[in-house]
Design a protein around this motif. Sequence first.
Motif, PDB file in Angstrom:
ATOM      1  N   PRO A   1       0.735  -1.146  -0.093  1.00  0.00           N
ATOM      2  CA  PRO A   1       0.129  -0.051  -0.015  1.00  0.00           C
ATOM      3  C   PRO A   1       1.020   1.160   0.178  1.00  0.00           C
ATOM      4  CG  PRO A   1       0.055  -0.929   2.262  1.00  0.00           C
ATOM      5  CD  PRO A   1       0.725  -1.849   1.409  1.00  0.00           C
ATOM      6  N   HIS A   2       1.972   1.145   0.270  1.00  0.00           N
ATOM      7  CA  HIS A   2       2.953   2.286   0.080  1.00  0.00           C
ATOM      8  C   HIS A   2       3.893   2.556  -1.119  1.00  0.00           C
ATOM      9  CE1 HIS A   2       2.229   2.242   4.504  1.00  0.00           C
ATOM     10  NE2 HIS A   2       2.572   1.158   4.677  1.00  0.00           N
ATOM     11  N   PHE A   3       3.683   1.888  -1.995  1.00  0.00           N
ATOM     12  CA  PHE A   3       4.358   1.751  -3.252  1.00  0.00           C
ATOM     13  C   PHE A   3       3.398   1.709  -4.508  1.00  0.00           C
ATOM     14  CE2 PHE A   3       7.639   0.668  -0.103  1.00  0.00           C
ATOM     15  CZ  PHE A   3       8.963   0.941  -0.705  1.00  0.00           C
ATOM     16  N   GLU A   4       4.117   2.338  -5.412  1.00  0.00           N
ATOM     17  CA  GLU A   4       3.252   2.390  -6.907  1.00  0.00           C
ATOM     18  C   GLU A   4       4.222   1.946  -7.992  1.00  0.00           C
ATOM     19  OE1 GLU A   4       0.779   5.138 -10.092  1.00  0.00           O
ATOM     20  OE2 GLU A   4       1.890   6.174  -8.061  1.00  0.00           O
ATOM     21  N   LEU A   5       3.902   1.034  -8.567  1.00  0.00           N
ATOM     22  CA  LEU A   5       4.643   0.224  -9.747  1.00  0.00           C
ATOM     23  C   LEU A   5       4.381   1.347 -10.885  1.00  0.00           C
ATOM     24  CD1 LEU A   5       6.576  -1.673 -10.851  1.00  0.00           C
ATOM     25  CD2 LEU A   5       4.718  -3.458 -11.292  1.00  0.00           C
ATOM     26  N   CYS A   6       5.250   1.901 -11.134  1.00  0.00           N
ATOM     27  CA  CYS A   6       5.216   3.179 -12.220  1.00  0.00           C
ATOM     28  C   CYS A   6       5.647   2.638 -13.731  1.00  0.00           C
ATOM     29  CB  CYS A   6       5.697   4.254 -11.917  1.00  0.00           C
ATOM     30  SG  CYS A   6       5.070   5.216 -10.571  1.00  0.00           S
ATOM     31  N   PHE A   7       6.742   1.559 -13.662  1.00  0.00           N
ATOM     32  CA  PHE A   7       7.526   1.409 -14.933  1.00  0.00           C
ATOM     33  C   PHE A   7       8.020  -0.080 -14.486  1.00  0.00           C
ATOM     34  CE2 PHE A   7       8.106   5.877 -14.525  1.00  0.00           C
ATOM     35  CZ  PHE A   7       7.537   6.177 -16.024  1.00  0.00           C
ATOM     36  N   ALA A   8       7.887  -0.992 -15.771  1.00  0.00           N
ATOM     37  CA  ALA A   8       8.508  -2.192 -15.615  1.00  0.00           C
ATOM     38  C   ALA A   8       9.137  -2.477 -16.981  1.00  0.00           C
ATOM     39  CB  ALA A   8       7.514  -3.339 -15.406  1.00  0.00           C
TER      40      ALA A   8
ATOM     41  N   VAL B   1       0.386  -3.409 -15.560  1.00  0.00           N
ATOM     42  CA  VAL B   1       1.666  -2.529 -15.885  1.00  0.00           C
ATOM     43  C   VAL B   1       2.333  -3.171 -17.266  1.00  0.00           C
ATOM     44  CG1 VAL B   1       3.573  -4.039 -14.782  1.00  0.00           C
ATOM     45  CG2 VAL B   1       3.716  -1.597 -15.129  1.00  0.00           C
ATOM     46  N   LEU B   2       2.675  -2.366 -18.256  1.00  0.00           N
ATOM     47  CA  LEU B   2       3.284  -2.794 -19.489  1.00  0.00           C
ATOM     48  C   LEU B   2       4.870  -2.879 -19.204  1.00  0.00           C
ATOM     49  CD1 LEU B   2       2.647  -2.989 -22.443  1.00  0.00           C
ATOM     50  CD2 LEU B   2       3.556  -0.684 -22.537  1.00  0.00           C
ATOM     51  N   VAL B   3       5.075  -4.172 -19.690  1.00  0.00           N
ATOM     52  CA  VAL B   3       6.607  -4.261 -19.366  1.00  0.00           C
ATOM     53  C   VAL B   3       7.230  -3.906 -20.940  1.00  0.00           C
ATOM     54  CG1 VAL B   3       8.331  -6.157 -19.290  1.00  0.00           C
ATOM     55  CG2 VAL B   3       6.046  -6.257 -18.173  1.00  0.00           C
TER      56      VAL B   3
ATOM     57  N   ARG C   1      13.500   9.622 -19.055  1.00  0.00           N
ATOM     58  CA  ARG C   1      11.988   9.636 -18.914  1.00  0.00           C
ATOM     59  C   ARG C   1      11.610   9.300 -17.601  1.00  0.00           C
ATOM     60  NH1 ARG C   1       8.638   4.354 -20.894  1.00  0.00           N
ATOM     61  NH2 ARG C   1       6.527   4.900 -20.472  1.00  0.00           N
ATOM     62  N   ILE C   2      12.340   8.656 -16.733  1.00  0.00           N
ATOM     63  CA  ILE C   2      11.812   8.315 -15.582  1.00  0.00           C
ATOM     64  C   ILE C   2      12.614   9.200 -14.347  1.00  0.00           C
ATOM     65  CG2 ILE C   2      11.412   5.804 -16.197  1.00  0.00           C
ATOM     66  CD1 ILE C   2      13.848   4.994 -14.479  1.00  0.00           C
TER      67      ILE C   2
END
Length: 351
Positions: free
Chosen positions: A37-44, A68-70, A80-81
């Motif tokens: 609940p404390h993290f957000e997966l933004c990029f893979a 998520v899009l790999v 970008r990130i």
Amino acid sequence: MSSELPTQTPTSLVKAAVLGAAGYSGAELCALLTRNPHFELCFAYASAGRKAEPFSSLYPRFQQQVDVLVEPWTDDEIARIKGKVDVAFLALPHEASEEVAPKLMAAGIVVVDLSGAFRLKQADLYPKFYGYEHQHPALLNEAVYSLMEWLDKPLPQLISVPGCYPTACTLALLPLLKAGLVADNCIPVINATSGVSGAGRKAALNTSFCEVGLNAYGFFKHRHRPEIEQNLGRKVVFTPHLGNFKRGILATSVVTLKAGVTAEQVKAAFHHAYANKPLVRLTATSPNVADVDGTPFCDIFWQQDGEQLVVVSAIDNLLKGAAAQAMQAANVKFGKAETAGLFAFAKAGVL
């Protein structure tokens, strides 16, 4: 390296990227981050030669769970990130991690590395045990080795996650050594068996499930041997085995105790070490890999006969031996509860 690291407010989500998301450990991280609940997966990301595809097409069991899009990774992605990611988890080959970690750090991103690129403190061990010359030896001292139950310093911008075998073996033996119970001339003898997922997802005949029975390998030269010796502060005889099961490690470690060491002293050493460590379970019976499969725990059991002591430890190699320990370290680094997102993940792995 950049000193302008991201800052977090108590309610803000930690923005994360996973490099190596197509592999087993990287996929476990994607799932863990989604549930935390404390993290957000933004990029893979996966390797540069792959096409972009949804995570659920790689691991169908996560359809409508991990969205998520790999994407294929190139170093152009750093621009970008930058500013959009607080932490990058590297589930990459050792040399690839070593190359990209300084670039991410220069962009102000915390790096949690699951490879062996920064585990050893002696650069001259890399040619012998990893097969290449280390190009960033200064980072070996900058990185902190995140065996979380024995962490004794703040976590910096570069976090090196222990290997799977060393995690199981070190957690089993370090309480005895720290308590001064092991004979000074004792060389621990460790036999450890891993499931086939430890070899990664890429197909190979010798790790095909239909080909694997039970065999020993890597005699005296396995890359995890110097890591174990570094952790324990003494030489070991370490023999890894490959077993015909998907995931898990069972390690059996044998040591000679000092004369007069009692069962009560041994018990006290383990309980003192792990009484307040939520991811270590001291068990009443010898551990089974089936009992840690899909969990973030290390189970430990011991038996004593005079001066001889056998310690048996079991972990899930993809979780406590990789992704869960990385998540544990990131939780601590960003001021979250150490076990956030880990208990909810039990029995929900990628395999």
